[in-house]
Design a protein around this motif. Structure first.
Motif, PDB file in Angstrom:
ATOM      1  N   MET A   1       0.850  -1.202   0.000  1.00  0.00           N
ATOM      2  CA  MET A   1       0.000   0.000   0.000  1.00  0.00           C
ATOM      3  C   MET A   1       0.883   1.248   0.000  1.00  0.00           C
ATOM      4  SD  MET A   1      -2.889   1.205   2.763  1.00  0.00           S
ATOM      5  CE  MET A   1      -3.872  -0.256   2.451  1.00  0.00           C
ATOM      6  N   ALA A   2       0.598   2.161  -0.917  1.00  0.00           N
ATOM      7  CA  ALA A   2       1.390   3.386  -1.005  1.00  0.00           C
ATOM      8  C   ALA A   2       1.105   4.296   0.188  1.00  0.00           C
ATOM      9  CB  ALA A   2       1.072   4.105  -2.312  1.00  0.00           C
ATOM     10  N   THR A   3       2.153   4.909   0.680  1.00  0.00           N
ATOM     11  CA  THR A   3       2.021   5.843   1.786  1.00  0.00           C
ATOM     12  C   THR A   3       1.821   7.251   1.238  1.00  0.00           C
ATOM     13  OG1 THR A   3       3.456   4.488   3.176  1.00  0.00           O
ATOM     14  CG2 THR A   3       3.136   6.781   3.837  1.00  0.00           C
ATOM     15  N   GLU A   4       0.823   7.938   1.721  1.00  0.00           N
ATOM     16  CA  GLU A   4       0.593   9.311   1.285  1.00  0.00           C
ATOM     17  C   GLU A   4       1.752  10.189   1.719  1.00  0.00           C
ATOM     18  OE1 GLU A   4      -2.697  12.900   1.830  1.00  0.00           O
ATOM     19  OE2 GLU A   4      -3.078  10.913   2.669  1.00  0.00           O
ATOM     20  N   LYS A   5       2.267  10.971   0.799  1.00  0.00           N
ATOM     21  CA  LYS A   5       3.400  11.829   1.117  1.00  0.00           C
ATOM     22  C   LYS A   5       2.953  13.044   1.936  1.00  0.00           C
ATOM     23  CE  LYS A   5       6.445  10.619  -2.728  1.00  0.00           C
ATOM     24  NZ  LYS A   5       7.230  11.141  -3.867  1.00  0.00           N
ATOM     25  N   SER A   6       3.881  13.535   2.738  1.00  0.00           N
ATOM     26  CA  SER A   6       3.604  14.681   3.601  1.00  0.00           C
ATOM     27  C   SER A   6       4.913  15.416   3.850  1.00  0.00           C
ATOM     28  CB  SER A   6       2.999  14.194   4.928  1.00  0.00           C
ATOM     29  OG  SER A   6       3.968  13.463   5.670  1.00  0.00           O
ATOM     30  N   CYS A   7       4.948  16.264   4.865  1.00  0.00           N
ATOM     31  CA  CYS A   7       6.166  17.008   5.191  1.00  0.00           C
ATOM     32  C   CYS A   7       7.328  16.080   5.553  1.00  0.00           C
ATOM     33  CB  CYS A   7       5.897  17.974   6.344  1.00  0.00           C
ATOM     34  SG  CYS A   7       4.707  19.277   5.950  1.00  0.00           S
ATOM     35  N   ALA A   8       7.021  14.854   5.960  1.00  0.00           N
ATOM     36  CA  ALA A   8       8.080  13.896   6.278  1.00  0.00           C
ATOM     37  C   ALA A   8       8.865  13.492   5.044  1.00  0.00           C
ATOM     38  CB  ALA A   8       7.486  12.654   6.945  1.00  0.00           C
ATOM     39  N   ASN A   9       8.326  13.757   3.852  1.00  0.00           N
ATOM     40  CA  ASN A   9       8.994  13.393   2.603  1.00  0.00           C
ATOM     41  C   ASN A   9       9.623  14.596   1.893  1.00  0.00           C
ATOM     42  OD1 ASN A   9       6.098  11.720   2.692  1.00  0.00           O
ATOM     43  ND2 ASN A   9       7.906  10.441   2.401  1.00  0.00           N
ATOM     44  N   CYS A  10       9.545  15.757   2.505  1.00  0.00           N
ATOM     45  CA  CYS A  10       9.974  16.995   1.846  1.00  0.00           C
ATOM     46  C   CYS A  10      11.488  17.198   1.957  1.00  0.00           C
ATOM     47  CB  CYS A  10       9.247  18.186   2.447  1.00  0.00           C
ATOM     48  SG  CYS A  10       9.572  19.740   1.577  1.00  0.00           S
ATOM     49  N   ALA A  11      12.089  17.691   0.866  1.00  0.00           N
ATOM     50  CA  ALA A  11      13.525  17.997   0.875  1.00  0.00           C
ATOM     51  C   ALA A  11      13.792  19.488   0.712  1.00  0.00           C
ATOM     52  CB  ALA A  11      14.226  17.228  -0.242  1.00  0.00           C
ATOM     53  N   SER A  12      12.753  20.277   0.469  1.00  0.00           N
ATOM     54  CA  SER A  12      12.977  21.700   0.184  1.00  0.00           C
ATOM     55  C   SER A  12      12.523  22.627   1.307  1.00  0.00           C
ATOM     56  CB  SER A  12      12.249  22.090  -1.099  1.00  0.00           C
ATOM     57  OG  SER A  12      10.841  22.021  -0.923  1.00  0.00           O
ATOM     58  N   PHE A  13      11.401  22.295   1.933  1.00  0.00           N
ATOM     59  CA  PHE A  13      10.817  23.156   2.963  1.00  0.00           C
ATOM     60  C   PHE A  13      10.723  24.610   2.484  1.00  0.00           C
ATOM     61  CE2 PHE A  13      12.282  19.473   5.363  1.00  0.00           C
ATOM     62  CZ  PHE A  13      11.119  19.143   6.019  1.00  0.00           C
ATOM     63  N   HIS A  14      10.148  24.726   1.296  1.00  0.00           N
ATOM     64  CA  HIS A  14       9.937  26.054   0.719  1.00  0.00           C
ATOM     65  C   HIS A  14       9.071  26.922   1.631  1.00  0.00           C
ATOM     66  CE1 HIS A  14       9.474  29.136  -2.308  1.00  0.00           C
ATOM     67  NE2 HIS A  14       8.156  28.992  -2.339  1.00  0.00           N
ATOM     68  N   CYS A  15       8.210  26.287   2.425  1.00  0.00           N
ATOM     69  CA  CYS A  15       7.361  27.039   3.354  1.00  0.00           C
ATOM     70  C   CYS A  15       8.199  27.883   4.316  1.00  0.00           C
ATOM     71  CB  CYS A  15       6.477  26.075   4.154  1.00  0.00           C
ATOM     72  SG  CYS A  15       7.397  24.801   5.050  1.00  0.00           S
ATOM     73  N   ASN A  16       9.384  27.394   4.655  1.00  0.00           N
ATOM     74  CA  ASN A  16      10.243  28.101   5.606  1.00  0.00           C
ATOM     75  C   ASN A  16      11.221  29.034   4.902  1.00  0.00           C
ATOM     76  OD1 ASN A  16      11.336  28.737   8.156  1.00  0.00           O
ATOM     77  ND2 ASN A  16      12.927  27.187   7.925  1.00  0.00           N
ATOM     78  N   TYR A  17      11.823  28.555   3.821  1.00  0.00           N
ATOM     79  CA  TYR A  17      12.923  29.312   3.203  1.00  0.00           C
ATOM     80  C   TYR A  17      12.499  30.186   2.038  1.00  0.00           C
ATOM     81  CZ  TYR A  17      15.522  25.958   6.009  1.00  0.00           C
ATOM     82  OH  TYR A  17      15.996  25.210   7.051  1.00  0.00           O
ATOM     83  N   GLN A  18      11.357  29.855   1.412  1.00  0.00           N
ATOM     84  CA  GLN A  18      10.860  30.661   0.291  1.00  0.00           C
ATOM     85  C   GLN A  18      11.922  30.850  -0.789  1.00  0.00           C
ATOM     86  OE1 GLN A  18       7.325  32.382   0.444  1.00  0.00           O
ATOM     87  NE2 GLN A  18       7.434  30.397   1.483  1.00  0.00           N
ATOM     88  N   SER A  20      12.564  28.090  -3.274  1.00  0.00           N
ATOM     89  CA  SER A  20      12.481  27.034  -4.299  1.00  0.00           C
ATOM     90  C   SER A  20      11.058  26.958  -4.818  1.00  0.00           C
ATOM     91  CB  SER A  20      12.962  25.695  -3.718  1.00  0.00           C
ATOM     92  OG  SER A  20      12.209  25.348  -2.564  1.00  0.00           O
ATOM     93  N   ASP A  21      10.461  25.780  -4.775  1.00  0.00           N
ATOM     94  CA  ASP A  21       9.080  25.606  -5.226  1.00  0.00           C
ATOM     95  C   ASP A  21       8.347  24.699  -4.244  1.00  0.00           C
ATOM     96  OD1 ASP A  21       9.162  26.998  -7.865  1.00  0.00           O
ATOM     97  OD2 ASP A  21      10.639  25.431  -8.310  1.00  0.00           O
ATOM     98  N   TRP A  22       7.016  24.797  -4.256  1.00  0.00           N
ATOM     99  CA  TRP A  22       6.220  23.883  -3.448  1.00  0.00           C
ATOM    100  C   TRP A  22       6.272  22.492  -4.074  1.00  0.00           C
ATOM    101  CZ3 TRP A  22       4.990  26.473   0.765  1.00  0.00           C
ATOM    102  CH2 TRP A  22       4.660  27.814   0.701  1.00  0.00           C
ATOM    103  N   PRO A  23       6.562  21.448  -3.312  1.00  0.00           N
ATOM    104  CA  PRO A  23       6.477  20.086  -3.872  1.00  0.00           C
ATOM    105  C   PRO A  23       5.049  19.783  -4.294  1.00  0.00           C
ATOM    106  CG  PRO A  23       7.626  20.106  -1.754  1.00  0.00           C
ATOM    107  CD  PRO A  23       7.012  21.455  -1.918  1.00  0.00           C
ATOM    108  N   ASP A  24       4.883  18.811  -5.203  1.00  0.00           N
ATOM    109  CA  ASP A  24       3.537  18.508  -5.695  1.00  0.00           C
ATOM    110  C   ASP A  24       2.635  17.908  -4.616  1.00  0.00           C
ATOM    111  OD1 ASP A  24       4.681  16.009  -5.483  1.00  0.00           O
ATOM    112  OD2 ASP A  24       4.504  15.513  -7.617  1.00  0.00           O
ATOM    113  N   PHE A  25       3.241  17.403  -3.524  1.00  0.00           N
ATOM    114  CA  PHE A  25       2.458  16.833  -2.423  1.00  0.00           C
ATOM    115  C   PHE A  25       2.393  17.778  -1.222  1.00  0.00           C
ATOM    116  CE2 PHE A  25       6.874  15.411  -2.054  1.00  0.00           C
ATOM    117  CZ  PHE A  25       7.190  15.809  -0.760  1.00  0.00           C
ATOM    118  N   CYS A  26       2.761  19.030  -1.403  1.00  0.00           N
ATOM    119  CA  CYS A  26       2.939  19.957  -0.282  1.00  0.00           C
ATOM    120  C   CYS A  26       1.668  20.135   0.561  1.00  0.00           C
ATOM    121  CB  CYS A  26       3.395  21.308  -0.815  1.00  0.00           C
ATOM    122  SG  CYS A  26       3.823  22.477   0.497  1.00  0.00           S
TER     123      CYS A  26
END
Length: 226
Positions: A1-18, A20-26
């Motif tokens: 079963m696929a796991t839904e992606k969330s912030c645990a899968n993020c490598a950019s954290f654009h929300c904090n650093y502004q 890059s770009d928002w990931p497609d699962f942001c």
């Protein structure tokens, strides 16, 4: 079963650093805008939320990296106008609670009410806990009583409650039943001297077992609850 992606899968954290770009699962772009609008409205317009949020921001922004958690809690309590501080403590951390109470009094809080987890001295069996689940089967073993801890502090009309080392789950019940806002001083971890993050830091070396499925066998009963 696929796991839904969330912030645990993020490598950019654009929300904090502004930068890059928002990931497609942001979590920002994949949740309703009203979540953010409603939160901002509460931060700005709900009196209690505003008070807590503003105090937290001041503790972080004005004292970043300068205060211990003990000091931060005292400062936060002062900034929200708390007069009476409640402490829900593990009986095994009573010395730490006594020292913390002295710190609070030194910072100007006259009213400090601490309640240990074993309050009432009720045997676990009366709450349906089987003998073979006790630390010491066949003996009186007082249950941890987070609901009564919360009820006592509610009756005392505390302005802020602080958890000192309640067990996993017991802390959940205390938070559920507390009428006053709750924060943590100590998170219990009997193995790692109450520093649970150490297991994560060592997950690639000494504590690599935490990445394995399942759990190790239950250990023999300990001689003392701490």
């Amino acid at each position: 079963m696929a796991t839904e992606k969330s912030c645990a899968n993020c490598a950019s954290f654009h929300c904090n650093y502004q930068n890059s770009d928002w990931p497609d699962f942001c979590m920002t772009t994949n949740n309703p805008q009203e979540f953010f609008d409603e939160a901002l409205d509460e931060y700005n317009n709900d009196p209690m939320t505003r008070k807590i949020f503003q105090a937290a921001a001041e503790c972080e922004g004005l004292y970043y990296g300068a205060l211990t958690r003990v000091e931060e809690i005292a400062l936060f309590a002062q900034k929200i106008g708390a007069k009476k501080i409640g402490i829900a403590t593990c009986v095994g951390l009573r010395r730490e609670t006594q020292l913390f109470s002295k710190v609070l009094k030194a910072k100007g809080f006259d009213a400090v009410c601490a309640v240990v987890c074993k309050v009432g001295g009720i045997d676990k069996a009366k709450a349906g806990i089987p003998e073979d689940v006790k630390v010491h089967p066949g003996c009186h073993e007082s249950l941890c009583n987070p609901i009564v801890q919360a009820k006592i502090l509610n009756a005392k009309k505390t302005d802020l409650n602080v958890i000192v080392g309640l067990c996993v789950g017991h802390d959940t019940l205390f938070i559920k039943h507390s009428e006053a806002p709750v924060t943590y001083l100590i998170v219990k971890d009997r193995v790692l001297a109450h520093n649970p993050a150490a297991a994560l830091y060592q997950s690639g070396t000494y504590y690599s077992r935490i990445m394995e499925p399942g759990f190790p066998p239950a250990r023999e009963r300990q001689s003392e609850e701490t």
